[in-house]
Design a protein around this motif. Structure first.
Motif, PDB file in Angstrom:
ATOM      1  N   LYS A 176       0.834  -1.199   0.000  1.00  0.00           N
ATOM      2  CA  LYS A 176       0.000   0.000   0.000  1.00  0.00           C
ATOM      3  C   LYS A 176       0.874   1.257   0.000  1.00  0.00           C
ATOM      4  O   LYS A 176       0.592   2.221  -0.722  1.00  0.00           O
ATOM      5  CB  LYS A 176      -0.929   0.001   1.213  1.00  0.00           C
ATOM      6  CG  LYS A 176      -1.889   1.158   1.240  1.00  0.00           C
ATOM      7  CD  LYS A 176      -2.842   1.079   2.410  1.00  0.00           C
ATOM      8  CE  LYS A 176      -3.797   2.257   2.404  1.00  0.00           C
ATOM      9  NZ  LYS A 176      -4.657   2.266   3.572  1.00  0.00           N
ATOM     10  N   LYS A 177       1.953   1.249   0.771  1.00  0.00           N
ATOM     11  CA  LYS A 177       2.869   2.393   0.791  1.00  0.00           C
ATOM     12  C   LYS A 177       3.462   2.625  -0.593  1.00  0.00           C
ATOM     13  O   LYS A 177       3.571   3.764  -1.048  1.00  0.00           O
ATOM     14  CB  LYS A 177       4.010   2.150   1.789  1.00  0.00           C
ATOM     15  CG  LYS A 177       3.626   2.264   3.233  1.00  0.00           C
ATOM     16  CD  LYS A 177       4.827   1.976   4.107  1.00  0.00           C
ATOM     17  CE  LYS A 177       4.470   1.915   5.572  1.00  0.00           C
ATOM     18  NZ  LYS A 177       5.638   1.562   6.399  1.00  0.00           N
ATOM     19  N   ARG A 178       3.862   1.533  -1.259  1.00  0.00           N
ATOM     20  CA  ARG A 178       4.463   1.657  -2.594  1.00  0.00           C
ATOM     21  C   ARG A 178       3.447   2.210  -3.602  1.00  0.00           C
ATOM     22  O   ARG A 178       3.780   3.038  -4.431  1.00  0.00           O
ATOM     23  CB  ARG A 178       4.989   0.315  -3.114  1.00  0.00           C
ATOM     24  CG  ARG A 178       6.083  -0.325  -2.296  1.00  0.00           C
ATOM     25  CD  ARG A 178       7.249   0.621  -2.061  1.00  0.00           C
ATOM     26  NE  ARG A 178       8.353   0.027  -1.333  1.00  0.00           N
ATOM     27  CZ  ARG A 178       8.367  -0.269  -0.049  1.00  0.00           C
ATOM     28  NH1 ARG A 178       7.310  -0.098   0.683  1.00  0.00           N
ATOM     29  NH2 ARG A 178       9.455  -0.750   0.519  1.00  0.00           N
ATOM     30  N   ARG A 179       2.197   1.731  -3.525  1.00  0.00           N
ATOM     31  CA  ARG A 179       1.165   2.199  -4.442  1.00  0.00           C
ATOM     32  C   ARG A 179       0.921   3.694  -4.251  1.00  0.00           C
ATOM     33  O   ARG A 179       0.863   4.460  -5.214  1.00  0.00           O
ATOM     34  CB  ARG A 179      -0.137   1.421  -4.240  1.00  0.00           C
ATOM     35  CG  ARG A 179      -1.231   1.810  -5.213  1.00  0.00           C
ATOM     36  CD  ARG A 179      -2.551   1.088  -5.018  1.00  0.00           C
ATOM     37  NE  ARG A 179      -2.438  -0.298  -4.645  1.00  0.00           N
ATOM     38  CZ  ARG A 179      -2.617  -0.776  -3.414  1.00  0.00           C
ATOM     39  NH1 ARG A 179      -2.922   0.037  -2.427  1.00  0.00           N
ATOM     40  NH2 ARG A 179      -2.495  -2.058  -3.158  1.00  0.00           N
ATOM     41  N   GLU A 193       7.950   4.741 -11.341  1.00  0.00           N
ATOM     42  CA  GLU A 193       8.217   3.419 -11.924  1.00  0.00           C
ATOM     43  C   GLU A 193       8.990   2.540 -10.946  1.00  0.00           C
ATOM     44  O   GLU A 193       8.730   1.343 -10.830  1.00  0.00           O
ATOM     45  CB  GLU A 193       8.987   3.569 -13.242  1.00  0.00           C
ATOM     46  CG  GLU A 193       9.116   2.287 -14.013  1.00  0.00           C
ATOM     47  CD  GLU A 193       7.766   1.623 -14.306  1.00  0.00           C
ATOM     48  OE1 GLU A 193       7.686   0.379 -14.181  1.00  0.00           O
ATOM     49  OE2 GLU A 193       6.802   2.325 -14.627  1.00  0.00           O
ATOM     50  N   ARG A 194       9.926   3.112 -10.223  1.00  0.00           N
ATOM     51  CA  ARG A 194      10.690   2.364  -9.221  1.00  0.00           C
ATOM     52  C   ARG A 194       9.749   1.848  -8.120  1.00  0.00           C
ATOM     53  O   ARG A 194       9.851   0.696  -7.698  1.00  0.00           O
ATOM     54  CB  ARG A 194      11.785   3.270  -8.633  1.00  0.00           C
ATOM     55  CG  ARG A 194      12.494   2.752  -7.414  1.00  0.00           C
ATOM     56  CD  ARG A 194      13.546   1.753  -7.743  1.00  0.00           C
ATOM     57  NE  ARG A 194      14.161   1.234  -6.522  1.00  0.00           N
ATOM     58  CZ  ARG A 194      15.387   0.842  -6.449  1.00  0.00           C
ATOM     59  NH1 ARG A 194      16.163   0.862  -7.504  1.00  0.00           N
ATOM     60  NH2 ARG A 194      15.868   0.384  -5.318  1.00  0.00           N
ATOM     61  N   GLU A 195       8.836   2.696  -7.662  1.00  0.00           N
ATOM     62  CA  GLU A 195       7.877   2.288  -6.634  1.00  0.00           C
ATOM     63  C   GLU A 195       6.969   1.173  -7.148  1.00  0.00           C
ATOM     64  O   GLU A 195       6.669   0.227  -6.423  1.00  0.00           O
ATOM     65  CB  GLU A 195       7.038   3.485  -6.160  1.00  0.00           C
ATOM     66  CG  GLU A 195       7.824   4.548  -5.421  1.00  0.00           C
ATOM     67  CD  GLU A 195       8.378   4.100  -4.085  1.00  0.00           C
ATOM     68  OE1 GLU A 195       7.792   3.215  -3.436  1.00  0.00           O
ATOM     69  OE2 GLU A 195       9.413   4.653  -3.675  1.00  0.00           O
ATOM     70  N   ARG A 196       6.544   1.272  -8.406  1.00  0.00           N
ATOM     71  CA  ARG A 196       5.696   0.222  -8.985  1.00  0.00           C
ATOM     72  C   ARG A 196       6.461  -1.093  -9.100  1.00  0.00           C
ATOM     73  O   ARG A 196       5.899  -2.167  -8.870  1.00  0.00           O
ATOM     74  CB  ARG A 196       5.174   0.652 -10.355  1.00  0.00           C
ATOM     75  CG  ARG A 196       4.054   1.650 -10.277  1.00  0.00           C
ATOM     76  CD  ARG A 196       3.403   1.898 -11.634  1.00  0.00           C
ATOM     77  NE  ARG A 196       2.728   3.175 -11.611  1.00  0.00           N
ATOM     78  CZ  ARG A 196       3.228   4.314 -12.087  1.00  0.00           C
ATOM     79  NH1 ARG A 196       4.392   4.343 -12.674  1.00  0.00           N
ATOM     80  NH2 ARG A 196       2.533   5.430 -11.996  1.00  0.00           N
ATOM     81  N   ALA A 197       7.741  -1.022  -9.443  1.00  0.00           N
ATOM     82  CA  ALA A 197       8.560  -2.235  -9.533  1.00  0.00           C
ATOM     83  C   ALA A 197       8.690  -2.885  -8.155  1.00  0.00           C
ATOM     84  O   ALA A 197       8.582  -4.113  -8.020  1.00  0.00           O
ATOM     85  CB  ALA A 197       9.934  -1.902 -10.101  1.00  0.00           C
TER      86      ALA A 197
END
Length: 156
Positions: A63-66, A82-86
């Motif tokens: 959830k934090k990354r999203r 993009e890094r967070e989505r990866a």
């Protein structure tokens, strides 16, 4: 108490990622294991987390990354988004499969019908319907997704 299977898997996958020089995967798994360890020492005494508790920590990290990816995208930082989505994808690989939209819609429709049969309709039935749906979905659907679908069907 023995080490939970999921935590062992995270640690062995971290070792594999380091050996493979996969920077995104190794950094993500390090952060996840740090979050698990932080949760283990939180509170009045240190304890080992169960697999369900480790899953809860991983869900929080996803959830934090999203949310971070959305914030970076809104701020015009597509590289960071993009890094967070990866990282989110790496963490999601450890979570149980989520319900599809069709499956969730069907479960909510059944719960709405059940609540209507007992005389509860409209937004007043939100709590009852949420309880029924959450009992059926367990950890296979996020609460926010469930609530949005319940609200949509009760208002529509």
């Amino acid at each position: 108490m023995s080490t939970p299977v999921l935590k062992n898997r995270l640690q062995s996958d971290l070792t594999d990622a380091i050996r493979a020089r996969d920077q995104v995967r190794s950094a993500t798994l390090r952060l996840a294991l740090t979050a698990v360890k932080s949760q283990e020492v939180a509170g009045s005494s240190a304890r080992e987390l169960s697999d369900d508790e480790v899953l809860a920590v991983l869900r929080t990290e996803v959830k934090k990354r999203r949310e971070a990816a959305e914030a970076f995208a809104a701020a015009g930082r597509p590289d960071r988004a993009e890094r967070e989505r990866a990282e989110q994808e790496v963490l999601e690989s450890y979570l149980p499969a989520q319900l599809t939209e069709d499956e969730l819609t069907g479960l909510v429709a059944e719960a709405v019908a059940q609540a209507a049969a007992s005389g509860q309709t409209g937004t007043a039935a939100m709590g009852r319907v949420m309880g029924l749906v959450r009992a059926r979905t367990g950890q296979r659907a996020e609460g926010g997704r469930v609530a949005a679908e319940v609200r949509r069907q009760l208002q529509g």
